[in-house]
Design a protein around this motif. Sequence first.
Motif, mmCIF file in Angstrom:
data_model
loop_
_atom_site.group_PDB
_atom_site.id
_atom_site.type_symbol
_atom_site.label_atom_id
_atom_site.label_comp_id
_atom_site.label_asym_id
_atom_site.label_seq_id
_atom_site.Cartn_x
_atom_site.Cartn_y
_atom_site.Cartn_z
ATOM 1 N N GLN A 81 16.809 0.750 1.025
ATOM 2 C CA GLN A 81 15.593 -0.056 1.042
ATOM 3 C C GLN A 81 14.450 0.599 0.263
ATOM 4 O O GLN A 81 13.319 0.105 0.338
ATOM 5 N N ARG A 82 14.732 1.644 -0.473
ATOM 6 C CA ARG A 82 13.627 2.327 -1.143
ATOM 7 C C ARG A 82 12.981 1.392 -2.167
ATOM 8 O O ARG A 82 13.644 0.590 -2.819
ATOM 9 N N GLY A 83 11.665 1.524 -2.239
ATOM 10 C CA GLY A 83 10.877 0.636 -3.086
ATOM 11 C C GLY A 83 10.276 -0.500 -2.292
ATOM 12 O O GLY A 83 9.298 -1.120 -2.734
ATOM 13 N N ASN A 84 10.845 -0.834 -1.108
ATOM 14 C CA ASN A 84 10.309 -1.883 -0.253
ATOM 15 C C ASN A 84 9.141 -1.342 0.576
ATOM 16 O O ASN A 84 9.039 -0.136 0.818
ATOM 17 N N LEU A 85 8.327 -2.276 1.017
ATOM 18 C CA LEU A 85 7.230 -1.892 1.892
ATOM 19 C C LEU A 85 7.734 -1.756 3.321
ATOM 20 O O LEU A 85 8.590 -2.523 3.777
ATOM 21 N N GLU A 86 7.193 -0.782 4.027
ATOM 22 C CA GLU A 86 7.527 -0.610 5.436
ATOM 23 C C GLU A 86 6.728 -1.623 6.239
ATOM 24 O O GLU A 86 5.495 -1.643 6.194
ATOM 25 N N ASP A 87 7.427 -2.448 6.994
ATOM 26 C CA ASP A 87 6.775 -3.482 7.781
ATOM 27 C C ASP A 87 6.392 -2.889 9.149
ATOM 28 O O ASP A 87 7.243 -2.711 10.021
ATOM 29 N N LEU A 88 5.116 -2.601 9.320
ATOM 30 C CA LEU A 88 4.658 -1.961 10.555
ATOM 31 C C LEU A 88 4.594 -2.918 11.726
ATOM 32 O O LEU A 88 4.466 -2.500 12.868
#
Length: 329
Positions: A98-105
């Motif tokens: 998933q690198r490059g994706n935003l972390e969904d907090l």
Amino acid sequence: MPFFRWVVALGFLSFACAVGLYATGSDLPEARQIDLTVLDEKSDGSCRVRWTDPYEKRTREAPYHCDPGRSDLLKAPQYSDSHGYGWETGFMLTEGPQRGNLEDLTTEQDLGSADIFLLVGIPLIALGLLGGNLRALPRVLGVRSRLIRRANELLQAATTAAEDYDRAVAAVGEAKRHDVLPDEAGSDSGSRLITALWVLREAGPQARQTAALGRKLTERLHRLLDDAAPAAGLRSMLQAGPGERLKAAQAVAELRPLLAGAERNGVPERFAQTSVDLLRGQDEDLAALAAVTDFAGDPLAYRHLLAQLTPFAVLPGTASSRRGRSSRR
């Protein structure tokens, strides 16, 4: 059994495991903070953002949840951007598929190992500390250091008075081996036997009674103080077992009226006065002069006192041996 001590130890072990997992970051993917361009934003924080993906070498867009409480200067159209967009920050994953994706907090994540260790460790620590303190409370309340100190002082006074009397009697026995009472007053002004008898005459008949009381009280106090030893301090009370604490409580209950009665009847003062009276023979010259003068006034009293003491007058070695046994009780 130190149950709560093991509970605390287990809690700290779990807490240490949680700290170690958080430090290594084994449960969380690596991420770094980046700037986001807010293309569109609603009042509840729902927004669409744009960012640069360094791994795919392109600009990406995706829905995101912005912070609705951030300053209006960071929102469009107040934000100083020529395109009229807003600004926000986010975390981009830097490892894994998933690198490059935003972390969904906003997405609820399952508890990791570190979280589980933490949730187990903290209650265990709290339970161990609370339970251990409650369990130790009766031991703390059983400490009677002042009472034990008073009993030791009385024991010391009783032992000293008895030993001083035994020493005075032993001095008569030793002097009798080398001396005899003279037939006439003043015929032997340097008699050690007269001086030794004079010390006991000055102490009076109550000295013998006080010494007997001291021996009896010493034996009883030794037994009670041995049983009450855990109650002398907090550390000893915490280290004592249930049986030892029970014996200590019984001994303390017996010591309390014993000390009260002794102090009420002036027993410590009697012991102290007897010891002082029996130490008058330390100045041999003055004691010898006073003894000869007293002997001249009443020689029959000296002969009577010697007859009374003859069965009890022992050699110094025997007296010291008896005192040694008394001190070892």
